[in-house]
Design a protein around this motif. Structure first.
Motif, short mmCIF file in Angstrom:
data_model
loop_
_atom_site.label_atom_id
_atom_site.label_comp_id
_atom_site.label_asym_id
_atom_site.label_seq_id
_atom_site.Cartn_x
_atom_site.Cartn_y
_atom_site.Cartn_z
N CYS A 102 0.80 -1.22 0.00
CA CYS A 102 0.00 0.00 0.00
C CYS A 102 0.84 1.28 0.00
O CYS A 102 0.33 2.36 -0.28
CB CYS A 102 -0.93 0.01 1.22
N GLU A 103 2.13 1.17 0.29
CA GLU A 103 2.98 2.35 0.34
C GLU A 103 3.32 2.85 -1.06
O GLU A 103 3.68 4.02 -1.22
CB GLU A 103 4.25 2.04 1.14
N ASP A 104 3.25 2.00 -2.04
CA ASP A 104 3.45 2.42 -3.43
C ASP A 104 2.07 2.64 -4.04
O ASP A 104 1.45 1.71 -4.57
CB ASP A 104 4.22 1.34 -4.20
N VAL A 105 1.58 3.86 -3.95
CA VAL A 105 0.19 4.15 -4.30
C VAL A 105 -0.11 3.82 -5.75
O VAL A 105 -1.17 3.27 -6.07
CB VAL A 105 -0.14 5.63 -4.00
N CYS A 126 -1.87 2.88 6.46
CA CYS A 126 -1.17 1.99 5.54
C CYS A 126 0.17 1.53 6.12
O CYS A 126 0.46 0.33 6.18
CB CYS A 126 -0.95 2.70 4.20
N LYS A 127 0.96 2.46 6.60
CA LYS A 127 2.32 2.14 7.01
C LYS A 127 2.41 1.45 8.36
O LYS A 127 3.22 0.54 8.56
CB LYS A 127 3.16 3.42 7.06
N PHE A 128 1.59 1.87 9.31
CA PHE A 128 1.79 1.44 10.69
C PHE A 128 0.70 0.54 11.28
O PHE A 128 0.93 -0.09 12.30
CB PHE A 128 1.92 2.67 11.59
N TYR A 129 -0.44 0.45 10.65
CA TYR A 129 -1.54 -0.27 11.29
C TYR A 129 -2.12 -1.37 10.41
O TYR A 129 -1.70 -2.51 10.50
CB TYR A 129 -2.62 0.74 11.74
#
Length: 389
Positions: free
Chosen positions: A100-103, A356-359
C-alpha cells in the motif's frame, strides 16, 4: 543521536586540550567554563540559533557570532558530516515494506473500470489487511487523530469527530472523556471482527455526543422539516443537525487549535525530522474547511471493503433508503455530495498514509481517488435514486 552527542563532546574536549597546551583557553575561561567537562546542546528559538556549552553547574550560551571560532566550526563540520551520512542511508530506511505504500502500483489494474467492475477490483485490493485488536484501536486513535498531527507521539490530546474539541488522551474510555465512534454503526452490519476494529471507520468522539448519534444514518435535514434540531447535541458543533433519523456532522471546523510546531522541536533532538516535515506540509497550518467529506469517504470504504463475500452473505451496502436489516447505510446521495464538496485534506491523507504504514497496511481508495465514488455509484434517475448494489 546519542553516539553523535558523544562525538560532539569529544571534539570539544580535544579542542579544549589543544588550546590548553597552547595557552589559548582564555576565551573559555572568561565564560567561566571548566575544561574538564563540556556538554553541548542546541538551543532552537525563533530567529535565533545558538550553541550552549554546559558545565555543571554553570550554563553558558555562546552567541551566533562565536560560531566562527575554530572550536565551534569543528562541531558544525562534524554535525554536517553526520547529516550527510544520515541522508546517505535514508533510501534504505524508507524502503517500501507494504504494497500500500506504493500508491501507483497499489491501484494497478483499475484503469478505466467503473460500476461493479471497479467496486470488485477495489475490494480485491483493500480487503486483504491486518486486523487490529480493540486495544490496538485505542493506541491507533491516539496517533491518527492526535491534536498535533506534526508530532502525534508527543501530542497529549486528540480531536473529537463531532464536537471538534481537543480532549486529553488520558480521558479515553472515561465517562467525561471520549470513546470510539463507529461511523458505520454496528447495528447496520458491523457486528464481527475485523469489521468492528477497522480503523478507517473509527474516530474519537465525545461520549455524550456519540450516544446521541446512536445508529442514525448520515444526511441533512429537509428544508421543510419541523423536527430538525441544530446543533444535533449541545456538546456538538453548532452546524450539526438531526431530525431523529438522520445525523449531519459538522460542516466547517471553526476551532482555533493550531499545531504547536515548536513543541516538536523542543521535545525532539534538534527537531530535524519535523523541520523537513514542516517544509513539505506548510499548508497544514490552515484551518480545515470541512469535515463531512472525511466521513463520506470512510463510509464508502466500508461499503467496498466489506461489500463482498461476508460470512452469511452479510455484505454492506449504500443506499438512499437505509435499512438496518439489509445492512444498507446512507444517505448515499448526501455522501456523494459531501465527497465532492469536501475534497481530501492534508490531515485526511496523512491519516490514510499512517494506517497503511503502521496499522492495517491498506488504504482508503476514496481518499487517494475521490473520483472513484461517482464511477461506482452513478445516478439512476432524475430524482437522485442511486443504486446501492
Amino acid at each position: 543521536m546519542q553516539c553523535f552527542s558523544l562525538v560532539i563532546q569529544s571534539c570539544l574536549k580535544l579542542t579544549a586540550k589543544d588550546r590548553a597546551l597552547n595557552g589559548k583557553m582564555k576565551s573559555f575561561s572568561k565564560l567561566g567554563v571548566k575544561r574538564e567537562s563540556y556538554k553541548v546542546s542546541f538551543v532552537k528559538k525563533p530567529r535565533d540559533y545558538s550553541f550552549a556549552i554546559t558545565s555543571i553547574p554553570t550554563l553558558v550560551q555562546i552567541p551566533i557570532s562565536y560560531l566562527w571560532s575554530k572550536t565551534v566550526w569543528r562541531i558544525v563540520t562534524v554535525y554536517l558530516l553526520f547529516l550527510i551520512s544520515g541522508f546517505a542511508v535514508a533510501p534504505a530506511q524508507s524502503a517500501i515494506s507494504h504494497p500500500c505504500e506504493d500508491v501507483d502500483s497499489y491501484y494497478g489494474g483499475v484503469g478505466l473500470l467503473k460500476g461493479k467492475a471497479l467496486k470488485t477490483r477495489l475490494y480485491s485490493i483493500i480487503s486483504p489487511h491486518r486486523p487490529l485488536s480493540y486495544k490496538q484501536v485505542w493506541d491507533a486513535l491516539s496517533i491518527l487523530d492526535a491534536a498535533n498531527a506534526y508530532c502525534p507521539e508527543i501530542s497529549e490530546d486528540v480531536i473529537e469527530i463531532y464536537s471538534l474539541k481537543v480532549v486529553s488522551k488520558r480521558l479515553a474510555g472515561k465517562p467525561e472523556g471520549w470513546n470510539r465512534e463507529h461511523l458505520w454503526p454496528r447495528s447496520y452490519g458491523v457486528a464481527n471482527w475485523p469489521l468492528l476494529t477497522d480503523i478507517h471507520n473509527i474516530r474519537p468522539a465525545d461520549v455524550n455526543v456519540n450516544s446521541s448519534r446512536g445508529n442514525k444514518y448520515y444526511g441533512e435535514c429537509h428544508v421543510t422539516s419541523v423536527k430538525c434540531l441544530k446543533p444535533a447535541h449541545k456538546e456538538a458543533t453548532l452546524d450539526t443537525e438531526t431530525d431523529g433519523q438522520i445525523w449531519a456532522p459538522p460542516v466547517q471546523d471553526f476551532s482555533t487549535h493550531q499545531w504547536n510546531v515548536w513543541q516538536c522541536f523542543k521535545k525532539s533532538f534538534f527537531g530535524l525530522g519535523y523541520l523537513i516535515s514542516m517544509e513539505i506540509t506548510r499548508e497544514a497550518n490552515q484551518i480545515k474547511p470541512y469535515v463531512r467529506g472525511d466521513i463520506a469517504r470512510a463510509i464508502m470504504y466500508m461499503a467496498i471493503c466489506y461489500g463482498f463475500h461476508q460470512p452469511g452473505g452479510r455484505n454492506l451496502y449504500l443506499s438512499d433508503s437505509p435499512n438496518i436489516e439489509n445492512r444498507e447505510m446512507g444517505l448515499l446521495s448526501s455522501l456523494l455530495r459531501w465527497n465532492e464538496i469536501d475534497t481530501p485534506s492534508w490531515e485526511e491523507k496523512l491519516r490514510n498514509e499512517r494506517i497503511c504504514k503502521f496499522y492495517q497496511h491498506n488504504r482508503n481508495p476514496f481518499v487517494d481517488h475521490p473520483e472513484y465514488a461517482n464511477l461506482i455509484w452513478t445516478t439512476a434517475s432524475n430524482h437522485g435514486n442511486l443504486g446501492s448494489h
